[in-house]
Design an enzyme around this catalytic site. Structure first.
Site, PDB file in Angstrom:
ATOM      1  N   HIS A  33      11.525  -6.594 -83.196  1.00  0.00           N
ATOM      2  CA  HIS A  33      10.335  -6.979 -82.229  1.00  0.00           C
ATOM      3  C   HIS A  33       9.474  -7.977 -82.782  1.00  0.00           C
ATOM      4  O   HIS A  33       8.378  -8.104 -82.626  1.00  0.00           O
ATOM      5  CB  HIS A  33       9.455  -5.637 -82.306  1.00  0.00           C
ATOM      6  CG  HIS A  33       9.780  -4.518 -81.585  1.00  0.00           C
ATOM      7  ND1 HIS A  33       9.685  -4.309 -80.338  1.00  0.00           N
ATOM      8  CD2 HIS A  33      10.702  -3.326 -81.936  1.00  0.00           C
ATOM      9  CE1 HIS A  33      10.247  -3.107 -79.852  1.00  0.00           C
ATOM     10  NE2 HIS A  33      10.844  -2.666 -80.841  1.00  0.00           N
ATOM     11  N   SER A  66      38.512  -5.926 -64.709  1.00  0.00           N
ATOM     12  CA  SER A  66      38.021  -5.109 -65.991  1.00  0.00           C
ATOM     13  C   SER A  66      39.072  -4.176 -66.422  1.00  0.00           C
ATOM     14  O   SER A  66      39.351  -3.122 -65.605  1.00  0.00           O
ATOM     15  CB  SER A  66      36.872  -4.581 -65.613  1.00  0.00           C
ATOM     16  OG  SER A  66      36.475  -3.276 -66.696  1.00  0.00           O
ATOM     17  N   GLY A 119      26.233   0.900 -74.715  1.00  0.00           N
ATOM     18  CA  GLY A 119      25.102   1.698 -75.085  1.00  0.00           C
ATOM     19  C   GLY A 119      24.703   1.945 -76.482  1.00  0.00           C
ATOM     20  O   GLY A 119      23.492   2.473 -76.651  1.00  0.00           O
ATOM     21  N   ALA A 120      25.179   1.296 -77.519  1.00  0.00           N
ATOM     22  CA  ALA A 120      24.873   1.297 -78.834  1.00  0.00           C
ATOM     23  C   ALA A 120      24.038   0.393 -79.467  1.00  0.00           C
ATOM     24  O   ALA A 120      23.601   0.360 -80.581  1.00  0.00           O
ATOM     25  CB  ALA A 120      26.283   1.555 -79.502  1.00  0.00           C
ATOM     26  N   GLY A 121      23.797  -0.636 -78.683  1.00  0.00           N
ATOM     27  CA  GLY A 121      22.896  -1.749 -79.010  1.00  0.00           C
ATOM     28  C   GLY A 121      23.564  -2.602 -79.979  1.00  0.00           C
ATOM     29  O   GLY A 121      22.888  -3.462 -80.458  1.00  0.00           O
ATOM     30  N   SER A 123      25.203  -5.008 -78.196  1.00  0.00           N
ATOM     31  CA  SER A 123      25.288  -6.286 -77.169  1.00  0.00           C
ATOM     32  C   SER A 123      26.580  -6.849 -76.692  1.00  0.00           C
ATOM     33  O   SER A 123      27.263  -7.660 -76.514  1.00  0.00           O
ATOM     34  CB  SER A 123      24.751  -7.555 -77.890  1.00  0.00           C
ATOM     35  OG  SER A 123      23.202  -7.492 -78.493  1.00  0.00           O
ATOM     36  N   GLU A 157      21.937 -13.259 -67.556  1.00  0.00           N
ATOM     37  CA  GLU A 157      21.581 -11.901 -67.825  1.00  0.00           C
ATOM     38  C   GLU A 157      20.121 -11.722 -66.922  1.00  0.00           C
ATOM     39  O   GLU A 157      20.018 -10.573 -66.578  1.00  0.00           O
ATOM     40  CB  GLU A 157      21.506 -11.396 -69.243  1.00  0.00           C
ATOM     41  CG  GLU A 157      20.968  -9.940 -69.303  1.00  0.00           C
ATOM     42  CD  GLU A 157      21.860  -9.260 -70.488  1.00  0.00           C
ATOM     43  OE1 GLU A 157      21.458  -8.167 -71.153  1.00  0.00           O
ATOM     44  OE2 GLU A 157      22.544  -9.894 -70.959  1.00  0.00           O
ATOM     45  N   ASP A 169      20.666 -11.853 -78.954  1.00  0.00           N
ATOM     46  CA  ASP A 169      21.961 -11.725 -78.870  1.00  0.00           C
ATOM     47  C   ASP A 169      23.035 -12.661 -78.601  1.00  0.00           C
ATOM     48  O   ASP A 169      24.166 -12.696 -79.212  1.00  0.00           O
ATOM     49  CB  ASP A 169      22.062 -10.579 -77.501  1.00  0.00           C
ATOM     50  CG  ASP A 169      21.025  -9.364 -78.029  1.00  0.00           C
ATOM     51  OD1 ASP A 169      20.897  -9.136 -79.193  1.00  0.00           O
ATOM     52  OD2 ASP A 169      20.783  -8.545 -77.119  1.00  0.00           O
ATOM     53  N   TYR A 219       7.975  -0.626 -74.717  1.00  0.00           N
ATOM     54  CA  TYR A 219       8.179  -1.937 -75.127  1.00  0.00           C
ATOM     55  C   TYR A 219       7.129  -3.175 -74.730  1.00  0.00           C
ATOM     56  O   TYR A 219       6.624  -3.979 -75.130  1.00  0.00           O
ATOM     57  CB  TYR A 219       9.711  -2.199 -74.567  1.00  0.00           C
ATOM     58  CG  TYR A 219       9.936  -3.786 -74.883  1.00  0.00           C
ATOM     59  CD1 TYR A 219      10.561  -4.425 -75.928  1.00  0.00           C
ATOM     60  CD2 TYR A 219       9.699  -4.876 -73.679  1.00  0.00           C
ATOM     61  CE1 TYR A 219      10.807  -5.787 -76.028  1.00  0.00           C
ATOM     62  CE2 TYR A 219      10.074  -6.183 -73.744  1.00  0.00           C
ATOM     63  CZ  TYR A 219      10.767  -6.590 -74.991  1.00  0.00           C
ATOM     64  OH  TYR A 219      10.842  -7.952 -75.217  1.00  0.00           O
TER      65      TYR A 219
END
Length: 388
Positions: A33, A66, A119-121, A123, A157, A169, A219
């Site tokens: 942050h 994919s 989804g685990a952060g 990136s 993005e 990221d 956030y």
């Protein structure tokens, strides 16, 4: 990740031998942050990555596949718009940015897949965007500067995926260096590499498997609280643009005008920047336990001052504190779920993981996931001899 399945799938679907590119995910060692407060972050590229196989097709369209979703999409280059196929937007957004910048793209085929946990952060989206930008630059000999590739990936993005992300990221994915953390100044985008010589330690992520719905609303609230603090300090110090410009003494001068909660949020940001700068000096000295101490402090601030942790994250950090051979641990990412980052002696790894899973299951009824990560270089071409 083994690139062989990606390469063979490309040949089966489209024929020919593709150009192969790897693009890594990232961790953030400390500095949470701080980015939107124009402070510092300390990410590193990791050995979880996206692999892309690309080739020219002589058509007026891109054909995307994919491997993970087993889905194919074909889109004319002159009809680019956000797709209902979610994964495709990370690639199409990059193509759109390159075309709008005037680069002469032609039709191409792409097969991609990866081993970055979703989804685990870590990136995965930035890795895919950066891999796409780099692959197309190489495929069409566009010779785009790496920092410009980063900007195109970030804008992709924003526009096609609809996520107003910062730049950390993408920067870490493209500019990562093997065995090093990357100190990034989020104001100037100046960066410095610091050696990450872990010696007897290794990095382990514990994934809470939760993402609380508070994340996005809180956030935005934190950003507003920081801006409120800056506005109060600026009345006395007109040069102040962000918390990056504020000293503890300057913040204290404004205390009478600010709610205690806002003071607490701002103090966290000032402290976190200082922890990061001290941590980088410790890395230069090879002091891994000392760096781990900064990680404990970071989590304490995120939990009690910035209040973006949650019971699951706090449980795992407190658990780690009680285990032998753990130098430091902290939540990683925006908060309210995701992973903790743990600095664990290799000799204690098995015992640490054997105890963590049952303890977390008993506390929350959720099966804990873990990932061991190593620090690798940024987005690059894979040579044929790297394909098993």
């Amino acid at each position: 990740m083994n690139p062989h399945p990606i390469a063979t799938t490309f040949t089966r679907l489209f024929g020919g031998q593709p150009l192969l590119v790897r693009s890594p995910g990232r961790i953030n060692l400390i500095g949470e942050h701080t980015d939107y407060n124009e402070g510092f972050v300390l990410p590193a590229a990791i050995d979880k990555e996206m692999i892309l196989a690309v080739g020219r097709n002589g058509l007026d369209r891109c054909r995307l596949y994919s491997l993970d979703y087993q889905q194919q999409l074909e889109v004319p280059l002159q009809e680019l718009r956000p797709s209902q196929t979610g994964w495709a937007n990370y690639l199409l957004g990059v193509v759109d940015q390159l075309q709008k910048a005037g680069y002469p793209l032609q039709g191409f085929d792409c097969v991609f897949g990866g081993d970055i946990p979703m989804g685990a952060g870590l990136s995965s989206s930035a890795a895919l965007e950066c891999g796409t930008a780099f692959a197309l630059s190489e495929l069409f000999d566009l010779r785009i500067d790496r920092q410009l590739l980063i900007r195109f990936a970030q804008k992709a993005e924003h526009t096609f995926a609809g996520v107003q992300c910062g730049i950390m990221d993408q920067f870490a994915s493209v500019m990562g260096k093997e065995g090093h953390a990357l100190q990034l100044d989020c104001r100037s985008l100046d960066y410095t590499y610091f050696p990450l010589q872990l010696q007897e330690y290794q990095l382990i992520l514990l994934d809470t498997q939760v993402k609380h719905s508070l994340a996005s609303s809180e956030y935005n609230t934190r950003r507003l609280e920081c801006e409120q603090g800056v506005a109060a300090v600026r009345r006395r110090h007109p040069h102040v643009q962000s918390l990056r410009d504020v000293s503890p003494a300057m913040l204290q001068e404004a205390a009478a005008e600010l709610p205690p909660l806002v003071m607490k949020r701002c103090r966290y940001v000032l402290d976190e920047n200082e922890r990061l700068l001290q941590g980088c000096e410790l890395l230069k000295m090879g002091d891994i336990p000392g760096f781990g101490h900064q990680m404990w402090g970071s989590h304490a601030g995120l939990s009690s001052q910035y209040e973006v942790s949650c019971s699951e994250l706090d449980f795992l950090v407190n658990f780690a504190k009680e285990q032998a051979g753990v130098a430091g641990a902290r939540m990683m990412g925006g908060g309210f779920g995701g992973c903790t980052l743990n600095l664990v002696k290799s000799a204690n790894k098995e015992a640490f993981l054997a105890a963590a899973g049952p303890a977390y299951l008993q506390a929350f009824g959720i099966a804990l996931k873990h990932y061991e990560v190593a620090i690798r270089g940024g987005t690059s071409i894979l040579n044929p001899d790297q394909v098993a």
